[in-house]
Design a protein around this motif. Sequence first.
Motif, PDB file in Angstrom:
ATOM      1  N   THR A 180       0.830  -1.210   0.000  1.00  0.00           N
ATOM      2  CA  THR A 180       0.000   0.000   0.000  1.00  0.00           C
ATOM      3  C   THR A 180       0.862   1.256   0.000  1.00  0.00           C
ATOM      4  OG1 THR A 180      -1.823  -1.131   1.100  1.00  0.00           O
ATOM      5  CG2 THR A 180      -1.785   1.270   1.270  1.00  0.00           C
ATOM      6  N   LEU A 181       1.978   1.222   0.725  1.00  0.00           N
ATOM      7  CA  LEU A 181       2.839   2.413   0.767  1.00  0.00           C
ATOM      8  C   LEU A 181       3.381   2.758  -0.622  1.00  0.00           C
ATOM      9  CD1 LEU A 181       4.656   1.917   4.197  1.00  0.00           C
ATOM     10  CD2 LEU A 181       3.030   3.724   3.601  1.00  0.00           C
ATOM     11  N   PHE A 190      -5.921  11.673  -3.079  1.00  0.00           N
ATOM     12  CA  PHE A 190      -7.251  11.529  -2.480  1.00  0.00           C
ATOM     13  C   PHE A 190      -7.456  12.567  -1.383  1.00  0.00           C
ATOM     14  CE2 PHE A 190     -10.229  10.228   0.698  1.00  0.00           C
ATOM     15  CZ  PHE A 190     -11.315   9.762  -0.032  1.00  0.00           C
ATOM     16  N   TRP A 200     -14.466  19.573   6.256  1.00  0.00           N
ATOM     17  CA  TRP A 200     -14.604  19.380   7.707  1.00  0.00           C
ATOM     18  C   TRP A 200     -13.923  18.102   8.198  1.00  0.00           C
ATOM     19  CZ3 TRP A 200     -18.425  19.092   4.056  1.00  0.00           C
ATOM     20  CH2 TRP A 200     -18.994  17.828   3.821  1.00  0.00           C
TER      21      TRP A 200
ATOM     22  N   TYR B  28     -10.108   4.766   1.704  1.00  0.00           N
ATOM     23  CA  TYR B  28      -9.568   5.755   2.626  1.00  0.00           C
ATOM     24  C   TYR B  28     -10.349   5.723   3.931  1.00  0.00           C
ATOM     25  CZ  TYR B  28      -7.327   9.956   4.308  1.00  0.00           C
ATOM     26  OH  TYR B  28      -6.586  10.842   5.065  1.00  0.00           O
ATOM     27  N   ASP B  30     -11.418   7.711   7.346  1.00  0.00           N
ATOM     28  CA  ASP B  30     -11.500   9.058   7.915  1.00  0.00           C
ATOM     29  C   ASP B  30     -11.218   9.088   9.414  1.00  0.00           C
ATOM     30  OD1 ASP B  30     -12.309  10.290   5.498  1.00  0.00           O
ATOM     31  OD2 ASP B  30     -14.343   9.554   5.823  1.00  0.00           O
ATOM     32  N   ARG B  54       0.165   8.002   9.884  1.00  0.00           N
ATOM     33  CA  ARG B  54      -0.013   8.964   8.785  1.00  0.00           C
ATOM     34  C   ARG B  54      -0.850  10.154   9.223  1.00  0.00           C
ATOM     35  NH1 ARG B  54       0.261   9.270   2.991  1.00  0.00           N
ATOM     36  NH2 ARG B  54      -1.249  10.831   2.289  1.00  0.00           N
ATOM     37  N   ARG B  55      -1.962   9.912   9.918  1.00  0.00           N
ATOM     38  CA  ARG B  55      -2.810  11.045  10.319  1.00  0.00           C
ATOM     39  C   ARG B  55      -3.147  10.965  11.799  1.00  0.00           C
ATOM     40  NH1 ARG B  55      -7.996  12.381   7.223  1.00  0.00           N
ATOM     41  NH2 ARG B  55      -8.117  13.831   8.981  1.00  0.00           N
ATOM     42  N   ASP B  57      -4.185  13.303  13.531  1.00  0.00           N
ATOM     43  CA  ASP B  57      -5.382  14.098  13.820  1.00  0.00           C
ATOM     44  C   ASP B  57      -6.660  13.278  13.641  1.00  0.00           C
ATOM     45  OD1 ASP B  57      -4.828  14.199  10.911  1.00  0.00           O
ATOM     46  OD2 ASP B  57      -6.628  15.443  10.858  1.00  0.00           O
ATOM     47  N   LEU B 121     -19.192  10.946  12.351  1.00  0.00           N
ATOM     48  CA  LEU B 121     -20.009  11.825  11.516  1.00  0.00           C
ATOM     49  C   LEU B 121     -20.575  11.040  10.331  1.00  0.00           C
ATOM     50  CD1 LEU B 121     -17.597  14.914  11.339  1.00  0.00           C
ATOM     51  CD2 LEU B 121     -19.620  14.665  12.817  1.00  0.00           C
ATOM     52  N   MET B 124     -18.738   9.177   6.887  1.00  0.00           N
ATOM     53  CA  MET B 124     -17.333   8.841   7.160  1.00  0.00           C
ATOM     54  C   MET B 124     -17.073   7.354   6.978  1.00  0.00           C
ATOM     55  SD  MET B 124     -16.110  10.431  10.743  1.00  0.00           S
ATOM     56  CE  MET B 124     -15.090  11.879  10.828  1.00  0.00           C
ATOM     57  N   ALA B 156      -0.472   3.229   9.505  1.00  0.00           N
ATOM     58  CA  ALA B 156       0.637   3.567   8.598  1.00  0.00           C
ATOM     59  C   ALA B 156       0.170   4.246   7.316  1.00  0.00           C
ATOM     60  CB  ALA B 156       1.433   2.308   8.261  1.00  0.00           C
ATOM     61  N   THR B 157      -1.005   3.869   6.817  1.00  0.00           N
ATOM     62  CA  THR B 157      -1.391   4.301   5.466  1.00  0.00           C
ATOM     63  C   THR B 157      -2.694   5.100   5.407  1.00  0.00           C
ATOM     64  OG1 THR B 157      -2.757   2.370   4.930  1.00  0.00           O
ATOM     65  CG2 THR B 157      -0.367   2.155   4.585  1.00  0.00           C
ATOM     66  N   GLN B 158      -3.480   5.094   6.490  1.00  0.00           N
ATOM     67  CA  GLN B 158      -4.810   5.723   6.534  1.00  0.00           C
ATOM     68  C   GLN B 158      -5.767   5.090   5.516  1.00  0.00           C
ATOM     69  OE1 GLN B 158      -4.928   7.705   9.159  1.00  0.00           O
ATOM     70  NE2 GLN B 158      -7.139   7.768   8.962  1.00  0.00           N
ATOM     71  N   THR B 159      -5.450   3.877   5.113  1.00  0.00           N
ATOM     72  CA  THR B 159      -6.323   3.161   4.171  1.00  0.00           C
ATOM     73  C   THR B 159      -6.474   1.709   4.620  1.00  0.00           C
ATOM     74  OG1 THR B 159      -4.490   2.355   2.807  1.00  0.00           O
ATOM     75  CG2 THR B 159      -5.433   4.499   2.205  1.00  0.00           C
ATOM     76  N   PRO B 252     -18.225  19.499  12.840  1.00  0.00           N
ATOM     77  CA  PRO B 252     -17.969  20.752  12.124  1.00  0.00           C
ATOM     78  C   PRO B 252     -18.762  21.905  12.728  1.00  0.00           C
ATOM     79  CG  PRO B 252     -19.168  19.176  10.739  1.00  0.00           C
ATOM     80  CD  PRO B 252     -18.754  18.453  11.965  1.00  0.00           C
TER      81      PRO B 252
END
Lengths: 203, 468
Positions: A180-181, A190, A200, B28, B30, B54-55, B57, B121, B124, B156-159, B252
């Motif tokens: 995947t990386l 994306f 948001w 992906y 969220d 990766r994210r 947040d 939400l 998502m 690692a990948t957010q997927t 939001p």
Amino acid sequence: MEKFTKLTGIAAAMPLVNIDTDMIIPKQFLKTIQRVGLGKNLFAEMRYEDDGSDRQDFVLNQPAYRKAEILVAGDNFGCGSSREHAPWALLDFGIRCVISTSFADIFYNNCFKNGILPIVVSKEQHEKLLDDADRGSNATISVDLEAQEIKGPDGGTISFELEPFRKHCLLNGLDDIGLTLEKTDKVDRFEEQQKLSQPWLQK
Amino acid sequence: MGDARTLYDKIWDDHLVDTQDDGASLLYIDRHLVHEVTSPQAFEGLRTSGRTVRRTDATFAVADHNVPTKDLHLGIVEPQSKLQVETLEANVKEFGVNYFSMTDDRRGIVHIIGPEQGLTLPGMTIVCGDSHTSTHGAFGSLAHGIGTSEVEHVLATQTLIQNKAKNMLIQVNGELGAGVTAKDLALAIIGNIGTAGGTGCVIEYAGDAVLSLSMEGRMTLCNMTIEAGARAGLIAPDQTTFDYVKGRAYAPKAGAYEQAVSYWKTLATDEGAHFDETVVMDAADIVPYVTWGTSPEDALPITGTVPAPSSFADSGKQIAAERALKYMGLEAGMKLTDIEVDHVFVGSCTNGRIEDLRAVAEVVKGKTVKDTVNAIIVPGSGLVKIQAEEEGLDVIFTEAGFEWREPGCSMCLAMNADRLEDGDRCASTSNRNFEGRQGRGGRTHLVSPVMAAAAAITGHLTDIRDFG
């Protein structure tokens, strides 16, 4: 992850339906922070008496099946909790292949991440394989992933279906995070697009 | 109607990063929720391979499975549980992940706090290393449980690598009767289609009986979707959803909220969209349900009797039923209302929200828990606890003889000190009646909060509609 190509080994029958992941690995063993060492706790509550001694009525405690590498299990195997400790425990015990008429979704996924092949067969094929697995020291089954075939002790062949990507990863022992990386640029694109369409969702 | 899409189709399409020729898709993610039991090996994997999150947040962690629900000043006594929570704390610090600590009022069961904080939400994709992630589908978000290797993959990948599931529609027409709750609806559905009935599918729940549920009720229904074997459960977001989300900490704000709502309104399944499977039920047929066996599909109306194994057509189910009756210590033919319980558990990600506690309080107010019953109430989060105490519910509970505890998963799976002993029998608002689930040898009857409340007072499984 270890490759899975061909496997010839003892098959043990667990025909009970709806064997859940709480049965495969009870919760008291989920407190580990490692992946290894769970084999001794596999099926703990069905396998051991209260005092820790073996229950003789449990299939994997019988001499012919102590080194089983294949399970022929009842419908909806692996239902319940998402705990990957279930395939970790199977693998640590030495089980590399589970055959059933159906699997719970998360357990099925988890097997492929650990080099275990879960095979779905028809009810008729399942009955034949349960019968094969009841033959004690002759309960030897061969699984060929490349050919997608199972051979029983009588030589009969059963074909099975498998999604091509899962097969590819298992045959080659691939780390799918690494794969995947390699697509990071697509993920970047994306995220850029989503920032515009659904602002948001990202900071 | 080739272009008509389901809610699931739309969320899927809007999160598709890549589809390979062999059909494997990259979706992906969220929101990623993390707890202490299924994450240590994932963080260790990142560390070993030199990878990062990766994210950060989008990633939120909390300890819920192992935490004690009383005597918090003692900390976690059991060494392995303590190590697991400390490992989570070290990992969130090292990798920079958001964390609700054990002293934070916002802590609690991961599936309770996600919605509470506005982390959940509509539209998502949400994952967590926990099968009851299906809960979040109540908001019209595609939410499902994943294993630890997939937790590492998402960090690692957010997927997530996925193959698309089939679309299944469960349409419940009409109105639920008095005393019949979302939990009964869930048990009735699972009793109907079986624990493998939804395998390979994402279920969309629709119909008046579903859409008239509060968000709490919808969460209960979607929570139990995994017990029907489906990957996820979904309910189309509507005004009830938007109102619930509005103003929550991570939802939001101001202009972004209106923009989000206008997007969320486009998510509902299009007229004429294709479902691979459809189940239609009439709410008028649904009464309060209880389970008698060791699978959630062993669910029957409280007015029924314990079934004979021979009553099942399938031989595999006959054997399972015989085993279940032996484990549960029940005889075929006995009335379900004659089953005596010695424990009552109110809580869990299925029924640990404020509305559940209010319903219990209404039933038990001014009454007394039977002296043979040990009854505990475990709020789903710190904020649920505070809210309940502000409303005086804790006083009603303790005066009736319930123990009022601190938040956590508790006796739903008995990873902390709250557990049944061999032979104990419990009316439980949780989600699984598996052998040993609430403690080795423990016997679980799944029920709604009001049915649990009634059982606590009478000492046996009780039809809430007959309870005065």
